[in-house]
Enzyme design. Sequence first.
Site, PDB file in Angstrom:
ATOM      1  N   PRO A 106       0.851  -1.205   0.000  1.00 52.21           N
ATOM      2  CA  PRO A 106       0.000   0.000   0.000  1.00 52.21           C
ATOM      3  C   PRO A 106       0.880   1.247   0.000  1.00 52.21           C
ATOM      4  CG  PRO A 106      -0.590  -1.510   1.797  1.00 52.21           C
ATOM      5  CD  PRO A 106       0.715  -1.981   1.250  1.00 52.21           C
TER       6      PRO A 106
ATOM      7  N   LEU B 227      -0.962  -6.215   7.228  1.00 49.06           N
ATOM      8  CA  LEU B 227      -2.192  -6.947   7.573  1.00 49.06           C
ATOM      9  C   LEU B 227      -3.332  -6.665   6.603  1.00 49.06           C
ATOM     10  CD1 LEU B 227      -2.080  -6.454  11.468  1.00 49.06           C
ATOM     11  CD2 LEU B 227      -1.441  -8.494  10.171  1.00 49.06           C
TER      12      LEU B 227
ATOM     13  N   TYR C  89      13.862  13.854  20.040  1.00 48.04           N
ATOM     14  CA  TYR C  89      14.021  13.858  18.582  1.00 48.04           C
ATOM     15  C   TYR C  89      15.399  14.433  18.271  1.00 48.04           C
ATOM     16  CZ  TYR C  89      12.370  14.802  13.778  1.00 48.04           C
ATOM     17  OH  TYR C  89      12.168  14.837  12.419  1.00 48.04           O
TER      18      TYR C  89
HETATM   19  C1  LIG Z   1      10.466  15.561   6.396  1.00 50.27           C
HETATM   20  C2  LIG Z   1       9.644  14.548   7.131  1.00 50.27           C
HETATM   21  C3  LIG Z   1       8.994  14.897   8.294  1.00 50.27           C
HETATM   22  C4  LIG Z   1       8.236  13.940   8.979  1.00 50.27           C
HETATM   23  N1  LIG Z   1       7.597  14.312  10.123  1.00 50.27           N
HETATM   24  C5  LIG Z   1       6.831  13.413  10.787  1.00 50.27           C
HETATM   25  C6  LIG Z   1       6.141  13.779  11.977  1.00 50.27           C
HETATM   26  O1  LIG Z   1       6.199  14.925  12.426  1.00 50.27           O
HETATM   27  N2  LIG Z   1       5.396  12.832  12.590  1.00 50.27           N
HETATM   28  C7  LIG Z   1       5.293  11.563  12.095  1.00 50.27           C
HETATM   29  O2  LIG Z   1       4.590  10.754  12.683  1.00 50.27           O
HETATM   30  N3  LIG Z   1       5.963  11.185  10.995  1.00 50.27           N
HETATM   31  C8  LIG Z   1       6.713  12.065  10.318  1.00 50.27           C
HETATM   32  N4  LIG Z   1       7.381  11.689   9.178  1.00 50.27           N
HETATM   33  C9  LIG Z   1       7.279  10.306   8.697  1.00 50.27           C
HETATM   34  C10 LIG Z   1       6.102  10.034   7.735  1.00 50.27           C
HETATM   35  O3  LIG Z   1       5.578  11.215   7.208  1.00 50.27           O
HETATM   36  C11 LIG Z   1       5.047   9.234   8.454  1.00 50.27           C
HETATM   37  O4  LIG Z   1       5.555   7.946   8.684  1.00 50.27           O
HETATM   38  C12 LIG Z   1       3.686   9.146   7.733  1.00 50.27           C
HETATM   39  O5  LIG Z   1       2.753   8.638   8.649  1.00 50.27           O
HETATM   40  C13 LIG Z   1       3.699   8.271   6.505  1.00 50.27           C
HETATM   41  O6  LIG Z   1       2.476   8.464   5.816  1.00 50.27           O
HETATM   42  P1  LIG Z   1       2.369   8.248   4.247  1.00 50.27           P
HETATM   43  O7  LIG Z   1       0.975   8.472   3.857  1.00 50.27           O
HETATM   44  O8  LIG Z   1       3.392   9.069   3.549  1.00 50.27           O
HETATM   45  O9  LIG Z   1       2.737   6.700   4.140  1.00 50.27           O
HETATM   46  P2  LIG Z   1       3.712   5.962   3.140  1.00 50.27           P
HETATM   47  O10 LIG Z   1       5.080   6.476   3.275  1.00 50.27           O
HETATM   48  O11 LIG Z   1       3.136   5.940   1.782  1.00 50.27           O
HETATM   49  O12 LIG Z   1       3.637   4.481   3.744  1.00 50.27           O
HETATM   50  C14 LIG Z   1       4.180   4.198   4.996  1.00 50.27           C
HETATM   51  C15 LIG Z   1       3.846   2.755   5.376  1.00 50.27           C
HETATM   52  O13 LIG Z   1       2.448   2.643   5.597  1.00 50.27           O
HETATM   53  C16 LIG Z   1       1.863   1.727   4.688  1.00 50.27           C
HETATM   54  N5  LIG Z   1       0.585   2.296   4.264  1.00 50.27           N
HETATM   55  C17 LIG Z   1       0.357   3.510   3.718  1.00 50.27           C
HETATM   56  N6  LIG Z   1      -0.947   3.672   3.476  1.00 50.27           N
HETATM   57  C18 LIG Z   1      -1.558   2.532   3.866  1.00 50.27           C
HETATM   58  C19 LIG Z   1      -2.892   2.069   3.837  1.00 50.27           C
HETATM   59  N7  LIG Z   1      -3.895   2.818   3.371  1.00 50.27           N
HETATM   60  N8  LIG Z   1      -3.148   0.827   4.306  1.00 50.27           N
HETATM   61  C20 LIG Z   1      -2.170   0.053   4.796  1.00 50.27           C
HETATM   62  N9  LIG Z   1      -0.895   0.430   4.835  1.00 50.27           N
HETATM   63  C21 LIG Z   1      -0.586   1.657   4.378  1.00 50.27           C
HETATM   64  C22 LIG Z   1       2.865   1.579   3.562  1.00 50.27           C
HETATM   65  O14 LIG Z   1       2.763   0.330   2.928  1.00 50.27           O
HETATM   66  C23 LIG Z   1       4.170   1.746   4.300  1.00 50.27           C
HETATM   67  O15 LIG Z   1       4.521   0.536   4.901  1.00 50.27           O
HETATM   68  C24 LIG Z   1       8.145  12.618   8.479  1.00 50.27           C
HETATM   69  C25 LIG Z   1       8.796  12.290   7.286  1.00 50.27           C
HETATM   70  C26 LIG Z   1       9.543  13.241   6.615  1.00 50.27           C
HETATM   71  C27 LIG Z   1      10.242  12.860   5.344  1.00 50.27           C
END
Ligand SMILES: Cc1cc2nc3c(=O)[nH]c(=O)nc-3n(C[C@H](O)[C@H](O)[C@H](O)COP(=O)(O)OP(=O)(O)OC[C@H]3O[C@@H](n4cnc5c(N)ncnc54)[C@H](O)[C@@H]3O)c2cc1C
Length: 558
Positions: free
Chosen positions: A136, A272, A479
């Site tokens: 995903p 899952l 952090y």
């Molecule tokens: C500059 C920067 C700042 C950040 N700041 C934060 C912060 O402040 N707080 C924080 O928590 N995180 C932060 N992150 C990390 C990141 O943004 C998080 O982990 C975020 O939750 C990922 O969401 P996404 O939609 O981009 O998921 P993705 O990167 O697309 O996927 C992440 C994981 O989730 C799975 N996934 C995605 N969507 C689904 C779905 N619908 N069903 C099942 N599985 C799914 C994917 O398979 C993968 O394993 C940061 C990252 C960066 C690069």
Amino acid sequence: MTTVKHMKWWGWGNEGVGFHHEDKPGFAPFVLKAVGLDLHKATKAGEPSFADLKVPASNVTTELTSTLTAIVGAEHVTSDDMVRVIHTYGKSLRDLVRIRNNWIERAPDVVVYPADEAEVLAVVQAAVAADAVIIPFGGGSNIAGSLEPLPAETRTVISLDLGRLRLVTSIDAEAGLAVIQAGAQGPDLEKQLNDKGWTIGHFPDSFTHSTVGGWVATRSSGMQSDKYGDIADIARGLRVARPDGLLVLRPLPSTSSGPSVREMILGSEGRLGVITEVTVQVHRIPAQRDVYAYFFPNWEAGIAAMQEISESDAAPSITRISDSNETGFSLATSKDSKGFSKFLSGTLLPWIMGVKWGKENLDKICISFIGYEGSPAHAKLQRKLTEKIIRKHGGLTIIGTGPGVLYDQKKFDTPYLRDFLLDMGAAGDVSETAAPWSKLNQVHDAAYAAAKGAYAEIGIEGWIMSHMSHSYHSGACLYFTFAFVFKDDPIAEYNLVKNAIQQSFVDNHATISHHHGVGVEHSPWLEQDISPEGVVVMKALFAGADPGSNFNPGKIAR
Ligand SMILES: Cc1cc2nc3c(=O)[nH]c(=O)nc-3n(C[C@H](O)[C@H](O)[C@H](O)COP(=O)(O)OP(=O)(O)OC[C@H]3O[C@@H](n4cnc5c(N)ncnc54)[C@H](O)[C@@H]3O)c2cc1C
């Protein structure tokens, strides 16, 4: 071709947007001092060329492509190289370095964009029937290696992009619950909620490019978590597409129906099933929202104050304190403008602090940001209670909201800094953790020692800085941001520094990640984090729920 928008294939954020330091006069001297990099002399690498990238060939069969096309329509299935590359990695530093260095061992073979839950379910069922792998994809912003297909995977890998599911479909105003499609990114869903007077209260730094499904799948945490909770608190109901149908968890305030399946989905990183919909707690937009800045004479005093604030009746929405290194960084990235920014980076404030704490102690000073939300009367009371505690711990309470406004403005620009540094041959990345209050200073010192040890081993000058945020009754998140100029082997040097910091966490009563998840990057420490028996239980969950290992195999626990 789909209309879903993606980040740059080689870096963070939108095309044409980047980090600039010309309007921040303190930045270049700061970088020179911190990592020995002279920004005025450094050669800047240009944007990498996609034509030079070697993209592994897709192995998707005509039969599977036809099946997927029958479900979602031809314009929503693609094996285009650029789209496959965009879906290969997240945005960790390792990801950015690998993509810039033409290092793609395995890319998804096909990318599919379903329109709704029924199509997601049909894709999942067709994929499992064909023994394909499903990964995903939300916004692609994760930084733990949660998306990359395993290099040795021989089956067809489908990247299932949720980008067309971005609606807030209903709001239960009586309960304060909103139903949101899993692919909605922060700005999408917040605008739809704001239009009706609501907010989700979840604002990670990656808010602009991450999705609610991704937040749930990685157990994300946002800036205002002290008030609104982490996504683990905010997400109440879930719908997940699985091979034999939908897993449905109704939005309940609490339940004692056995081990929590909701908690199993939270942080499951696609292992899952595919989350199609999340029901979240929402709140009325507060009448007042302020972020105030404070200064403390040193880190220990600041941490003690943060703990006392978290135990008090003050209940602010943000409690955050930067250590002295990060305070220096904050001041260096202030814009040379008028008003408060000038006051902050000028001479008046250091003079005031020098009088209060002694000039010789200025390099120990720590900046803190505290957020107050609610009705004006409530925000005022929160501030009164908090500032009493701050003064008790020697803090300075005359600063006001000026730096808080700047902090709010630049928080979504800072992610572009990593690409800027990489252009100059330098790494800038993060490691984050959580620990009990009683261990926080120990964890802080240990991470510093670990990073410095790694820098010495490589033979370079490196930088580390830290802040504490996300307070809980028993502890908080620390952090760390680290930076250094690469010497010979960027990935090996990065691994040395990051691994040393991660190891220092588990050696000092802290977790491997507070909110970035596990992926493949943190998985080597899982056993030390949750114990060997904890890993046995987790592996049994994945094996039982996904016997064919079709859902994002290899992530979290192998
Ligand atoms: C500059 C920067 C700042 C950040 N700041 C934060 C912060 O402040 N707080 C924080 O928590 N995180 C932060 N992150 C990390 C990141 O943004 C998080 O982990 C975020 O939750 C990922 O969401 P996404 O939609 O981009 O998921 P993705 O990167 O697309 O996927 C992440 C994981 O989730 C799975 N996934 C995605 N969507 C689904 C779905 N619908 N069903 C099942 N599985 C799914 C994917 O398979 C993968 O394993 C940061 C990252 C960066 C690069």
